[in-house]
Motif scaffolding. Sequence first.
Motif, PDB file in Angstrom:
ATOM      1  N   ARG A 156      -4.591  56.572  20.408  1.00 51.16           N
ATOM      2  CA  ARG A 156      -6.245  56.308  20.397  1.00 51.16           C
ATOM      3  C   ARG A 156      -6.010  55.341  21.025  1.00 51.16           C
ATOM      4  NH1 ARG A 156      -8.951  60.324  16.712  1.00 51.16           N
ATOM      5  NH2 ARG A 156     -10.541  59.684  18.424  1.00 51.16           N
ATOM      6  N   TYR A 157      -5.551  54.305  21.032  1.00 54.41           N
ATOM      7  CA  TYR A 157      -6.098  52.609  21.094  1.00 54.41           C
ATOM      8  C   TYR A 157      -5.958  52.453  22.204  1.00 54.41           C
ATOM      9  CZ  TYR A 157      -5.832  52.804  15.603  1.00 54.41           C
ATOM     10  OH  TYR A 157      -6.005  53.559  14.473  1.00 54.41           O
ATOM     11  N   ASN A 158      -7.085  52.381  22.956  1.00 51.63           N
ATOM     12  CA  ASN A 158      -7.325  52.206  24.313  1.00 51.63           C
ATOM     13  C   ASN A 158      -6.533  50.988  25.106  1.00 51.63           C
ATOM     14  OD1 ASN A 158      -7.798  55.599  25.224  1.00 51.63           O
ATOM     15  ND2 ASN A 158     -10.116  54.266  25.037  1.00 51.63           N
ATOM     16  N   PHE A 159      -6.638  50.669  24.292  1.00 56.05           N
ATOM     17  CA  PHE A 159      -6.479  48.906  24.865  1.00 56.05           C
ATOM     18  C   PHE A 159      -4.584  48.390  24.287  1.00 56.05           C
ATOM     19  CE2 PHE A 159      -8.606  49.076  20.601  1.00 56.05           C
ATOM     20  CZ  PHE A 159      -7.201  48.561  20.076  1.00 56.05           C
ATOM     21  N   TYR A 160      -4.414  49.021  23.533  1.00 53.47           N
ATOM     22  CA  TYR A 160      -2.978  49.390  24.237  1.00 53.47           C
ATOM     23  C   TYR A 160      -1.855  49.908  25.090  1.00 53.47           C
ATOM     24  CZ  TYR A 160      -3.042  46.913  19.537  1.00 53.47           C
ATOM     25  OH  TYR A 160      -2.797  45.934  18.601  1.00 53.47           O
ATOM     26  N   HIS A 161      -2.820  51.022  26.093  1.00 51.37           N
ATOM     27  CA  HIS A 161      -2.436  51.773  26.704  1.00 51.37           C
ATOM     28  C   HIS A 161      -1.721  51.047  28.201  1.00 51.37           C
ATOM     29  CE1 HIS A 161      -4.429  54.917  25.622  1.00 51.37           C
ATOM     30  NE2 HIS A 161      -3.833  54.945  24.408  1.00 51.37           N
ATOM     31  N   HIS A 162      -1.217  50.221  27.883  1.00 46.74           N
ATOM     32  CA  HIS A 162      -0.107  50.142  28.881  1.00 46.74           C
ATOM     33  C   HIS A 162       1.065  50.471  30.192  1.00 46.74           C
ATOM     34  CE1 HIS A 162      -3.041  46.933  28.456  1.00 46.74           C
ATOM     35  NE2 HIS A 162      -2.505  46.693  27.237  1.00 46.74           N
ATOM     36  N   ALA A 163       1.398  50.325  30.703  1.00 44.83           N
ATOM     37  CA  ALA A 163       3.406  51.465  30.977  1.00 44.83           C
ATOM     38  C   ALA A 163       4.433  50.709  30.184  1.00 44.83           C
ATOM     39  CB  ALA A 163       3.092  51.213  32.597  1.00 44.83           C
ATOM     40  N   SER A 164       4.219  48.961  30.023  1.00 46.26           N
ATOM     41  CA  SER A 164       5.103  48.695  29.438  1.00 46.26           C
ATOM     42  C   SER A 164       5.365  48.980  27.714  1.00 46.26           C
ATOM     43  CB  SER A 164       5.041  47.672  29.287  1.00 46.26           C
ATOM     44  OG  SER A 164       3.892  46.726  28.732  1.00 46.26           O
ATOM     45  N   LEU A 165       4.590  49.646  27.337  1.00 41.85           N
ATOM     46  CA  LEU A 165       4.236  49.760  26.129  1.00 41.85           C
ATOM     47  C   LEU A 165       4.020  48.278  24.849  1.00 41.85           C
ATOM     48  CD1 LEU A 165       5.683  53.157  25.890  1.00 41.85           C
ATOM     49  CD2 LEU A 165       3.780  52.725  25.376  1.00 41.85           C
ATOM     50  N   SER A 166       4.159  47.441  25.142  1.00 45.18           N
ATOM     51  CA  SER A 166       4.782  46.137  25.446  1.00 45.18           C
ATOM     52  C   SER A 166       3.881  45.691  24.000  1.00 45.18           C
ATOM     53  CB  SER A 166       4.661  44.895  26.324  1.00 45.18           C
ATOM     54  OG  SER A 166       3.036  44.723  26.651  1.00 45.18           O
ATOM     55  N   ASP A 167       2.333  46.235  24.063  1.00 38.92           N
ATOM     56  CA  ASP A 167       2.135  45.907  22.386  1.00 38.92           C
ATOM     57  C   ASP A 167       2.371  47.284  21.243  1.00 38.92           C
ATOM     58  OD1 ASP A 167      -0.138  43.845  23.069  1.00 38.92           O
ATOM     59  OD2 ASP A 167      -0.965  45.747  24.477  1.00 38.92           O
ATOM     60  N   TYR A 168       2.689  48.163  21.696  1.00 38.26           N
ATOM     61  CA  TYR A 168       3.299  48.894  20.890  1.00 38.26           C
ATOM     62  C   TYR A 168       4.744  48.624  19.651  1.00 38.26           C
ATOM     63  CZ  TYR A 168      -0.183  52.435  22.084  1.00 38.26           C
ATOM     64  OH  TYR A 168      -1.180  53.321  22.060  1.00 38.26           O
ATOM     65  N   LYS A 169       5.038  47.617  21.483  1.00 42.11           N
ATOM     66  CA  LYS A 169       6.537  47.487  20.412  1.00 42.11           C
ATOM     67  C   LYS A 169       6.096  46.211  19.683  1.00 42.11           C
ATOM     68  CE  LYS A 169       8.976  49.473  24.767  1.00 42.11           C
ATOM     69  NZ  LYS A 169       9.576  49.392  25.385  1.00 42.11           N
ATOM     70  N   LYS A 170       5.928  45.324  20.094  1.00 42.64           N
ATOM     71  CA  LYS A 170       5.486  43.716  19.440  1.00 42.64           C
ATOM     72  C   LYS A 170       4.658  44.373  17.944  1.00 42.64           C
ATOM     73  CE  LYS A 170       2.614  40.515  19.752  1.00 42.64           C
ATOM     74  NZ  LYS A 170       1.196  39.111  20.062  1.00 42.64           N
ATOM     75  N   LEU A 171       3.764  45.540  17.643  1.00 45.92           N
ATOM     76  CA  LEU A 171       3.791  45.822  16.786  1.00 45.92           C
ATOM     77  C   LEU A 171       4.820  46.842  15.777  1.00 45.92           C
ATOM     78  CD1 LEU A 171      -0.257  48.220  17.630  1.00 45.92           C
ATOM     79  CD2 LEU A 171       0.532  46.452  16.074  1.00 45.92           C
ATOM     80  N   LYS A 172       5.451  47.343  16.521  1.00 51.95           N
ATOM     81  CA  LYS A 172       6.450  47.542  15.896  1.00 51.95           C
ATOM     82  C   LYS A 172       7.747  46.570  14.482  1.00 51.95           C
ATOM     83  CE  LYS A 172       8.403  52.239  15.197  1.00 51.95           C
ATOM     84  NZ  LYS A 172       7.906  52.799  14.442  1.00 51.95           N
ATOM     85  N   LYS A 173       7.642  46.086  15.682  1.00 53.37           N
ATOM     86  CA  LYS A 173       8.287  44.881  15.525  1.00 53.37           C
ATOM     87  C   LYS A 173       7.800  43.606  14.005  1.00 53.37           C
ATOM     88  CE  LYS A 173      11.340  43.321  19.749  1.00 53.37           C
ATOM     89  NZ  LYS A 173      10.913  42.611  20.506  1.00 53.37           N
ATOM     90  N   ALA A 174       6.609  43.980  14.117  1.00 45.83           N
ATOM     91  CA  ALA A 174       5.616  43.126  12.961  1.00 45.83           C
ATOM     92  C   ALA A 174       5.549  44.008  11.642  1.00 45.83           C
ATOM     93  CB  ALA A 174       4.166  42.688  13.699  1.00 45.83           C
TER      94      ALA A 174
END
Length: 246
Positions: A156-174
């Motif tokens: 639901r966080y629209n600012f993370y809606h990138h095709a690469s999912l890079s921010d999500y992957k960064k959060l997982k790594k964190a």
Amino acid sequence: MIHFFKQKPYLCDLIPSNHIDIHSHLLPGIDDGAATIEDTTALIEGLQKIGITKFITTPHVMGEVWNNKRTKIEQKLHTTTEELQIPNIKTNFKAAAEYMIDAEFRELFMKEKLLALKENHVLVEISYLNPPIQLYDILFELQIAGYQPVLAHPERYNFYHHASLSDYKKLKKAGCLFQLNMLSTVGYYGERVAKISDALLKEGLIDFIGSDVHHTRHLEFMQKKIVLKNHGSLPVVFQNNAFFNF
């Protein structure tokens, strides 16, 4: 040539029996969820009808908006279970919290014990407008303090809606685990949220699932069909919630 397409399932049909819901707003009059004990009763009974038998309800803790202290939540849980006329509810209903990662959150977990879903797993959320500037520092310090962050509804966080999912992957790594909202799978929050939910499931980034139920309209949507293509991994996500059994 005739093509046969496998129909998408109904959300309620994917919910396993004796399911544990780890995200809801069922305590009356404490946040933007249930307002009265009658609302709480209606929501619990509605969730029970679709297979949910245990509830870890998670009222908001959000600065000056929902200034819910641990003691206030625990007292509200006690009075609520005393008033509810639902069989076995005292042993099947507990409270944690959904903590907003804001300016006050760091001070909060430094000075008092947080209400965890189980053991050290703590449900957290961030603003829908933009992520906190010091988000990764706070996540690091939260884990140093002994907690495992479970990020509520990352889709639901629209600012993370990138095709690469890079921010999500960064959060997982964190160190974040991800909790998907059931309502996202039926399109309740719109096509954009459904699309990113689909992508997160496809990449295997979702760990748990929750109803995030606030009112009866949410119950109505939980009777609808899944809109996601990658719904095949949802049964595993539902089963993961068994970790929180109590």
